[in-house]
Design a protein around this motif. Structure first.
Motif, short mmCIF file in Angstrom:
data_model
loop_
_atom_site.label_atom_id
_atom_site.label_comp_id
_atom_site.label_asym_id
_atom_site.label_seq_id
_atom_site.Cartn_x
_atom_site.Cartn_y
_atom_site.Cartn_z
N TYR A 156 9.74 1.69 -8.10
CA TYR A 156 9.27 2.89 -7.41
C TYR A 156 8.24 3.64 -8.25
N LYS A 157 8.47 3.71 -9.56
CA LYS A 157 7.52 4.41 -10.44
C LYS A 157 6.18 3.68 -10.49
N LEU A 158 6.23 2.36 -10.52
CA LEU A 158 4.98 1.59 -10.50
C LEU A 158 4.22 1.79 -9.19
N LEU A 159 4.96 1.87 -8.08
CA LEU A 159 4.31 2.15 -6.80
C LEU A 159 3.64 3.52 -6.80
N GLU A 160 4.29 4.51 -7.41
CA GLU A 160 3.70 5.84 -7.50
C GLU A 160 2.41 5.81 -8.31
N LEU A 161 2.37 5.02 -9.38
CA LEU A 161 1.15 4.89 -10.18
C LEU A 161 0.01 4.26 -9.37
N ARG A 162 0.39 3.45 -8.39
CA ARG A 162 -0.61 2.83 -7.50
C ARG A 162 -0.95 3.73 -6.33
N GLY A 163 -0.37 4.92 -6.28
CA GLY A 163 -0.70 5.88 -5.23
C GLY A 163 0.22 5.84 -4.02
N VAL A 164 1.29 5.03 -4.07
CA VAL A 164 2.25 4.98 -2.96
C VAL A 164 3.27 6.10 -3.18
N GLN A 165 3.32 7.08 -2.28
CA GLN A 165 4.17 8.26 -2.47
C GLN A 165 5.34 8.34 -1.49
N GLY A 166 5.15 7.97 -0.26
CA GLY A 166 6.20 8.13 0.75
C GLY A 166 7.38 7.22 0.51
N SER A 167 8.59 7.74 0.75
CA SER A 167 9.79 6.95 0.53
C SER A 167 9.84 5.74 1.47
N GLU A 168 9.35 5.89 2.70
CA GLU A 168 9.37 4.77 3.63
C GLU A 168 8.48 3.63 3.14
N ALA A 169 7.30 3.95 2.63
CA ALA A 169 6.40 2.92 2.12
C ALA A 169 7.00 2.24 0.90
N LYS A 170 7.65 3.01 0.04
CA LYS A 170 8.27 2.44 -1.16
C LYS A 170 9.40 1.48 -0.80
N VAL A 171 10.25 1.90 0.12
CA VAL A 171 11.38 1.06 0.53
C VAL A 171 10.88 -0.22 1.20
N TYR A 172 9.81 -0.09 2.01
CA TYR A 172 9.24 -1.28 2.64
C TYR A 172 8.74 -2.27 1.59
#
Length: 198
Positions: A156-172
């Motif tokens: 999840y932290k790596l996704l945030e570094l890539r600009g992915v913020q929403g919980s739905e996008a992260k879970v997907y």
């Protein structure tokens, strides 16, 4: 014959592969532990009450079959069924994320897998029947779970570094990792059981 023993009926369990299976199985659980809160969002709370009743009834029915299914062959078949249900849920979610139908199917799928929970725990204890092997399996479970939880946090932290913020996008996105993990789980499970050579 000791009635508490697991009947092999021509099957055997391969401990090394089984320990790997339990490690990855718990890794999956650790990775997946936080996703259900996002996936189940569309469901009405009353669904959980009905689901709990259905789960209790299913577990009661399965317990009545213990005399027949406490064999290595059935242990393998039911374990494989559970993993195939999980695989189907992951694939369905990746194809149809965040709909009411997906939420109810994922919930129902997990209820199906949970209904075999007591059986699988008892069957595993009887099948292993060795203190050292039980220690290694339980250690693998805890290690896998810890790695999975740490891995999901890092993912999840790596996704945030890539600009992915929403919980739905992260879970997907996490479900692609879960898909790979589940395929490894199924492969290790299949390697864990086999027919005894005559």
């Amino acid at each position: 014959m000791d009635s508490r023993a697991m009947r092999s009926e021509g099957w055997r369990l391969f401990p090394r592969a089984y320990i790997g299976y339990k490690l990855f199985n718990s890794l999956f659980l650790g990775l997946n532990v936080g996703t259900i809160f996002t996936i189940y969002k569309p469901l009405d709370p009353s669904v959980y009450s009905l689901g709990g009743i259905a789960l209790a009834l299913a577990m009661l029915a399965i317990a009545q079959l213990y005399g027949r299914i406490m064999t290595l062959a059935w242990f393998f078949r039911i374990s494989l069924l559970v993993e195939l249900v999980v695989l189907a849920m992951v694939l369905w979610f990746l194809a149809n994320p965040y709909t009411w139908l997906t939420a109810i199917l994922v919930y129902a799928g997990y209820q199906v897998t949970f209904s075999f929970g007591s059986y699988l725990v008892r069957a595993e204890t009887l099948a292993l029947d060795d203190d050292e092997l039980l220690r290694r399996v339980d250690s693998a479970k805890q290690i896998g779970y810890l790695i999975g939880m740490a891995g999901s946090w890092l993912f999840y932290k790596l996704l945030e570094l890539r600009g992915v913020q929403g919980s739905e996008a992260k879970v997907y996105d996490l479900h692609w990792l879960l898909l790979g993990c589940e395929l490894v789980i199924i492969a290790l499970l299949v390697k864990s059981f086999g027919r005894s050579s005559r």
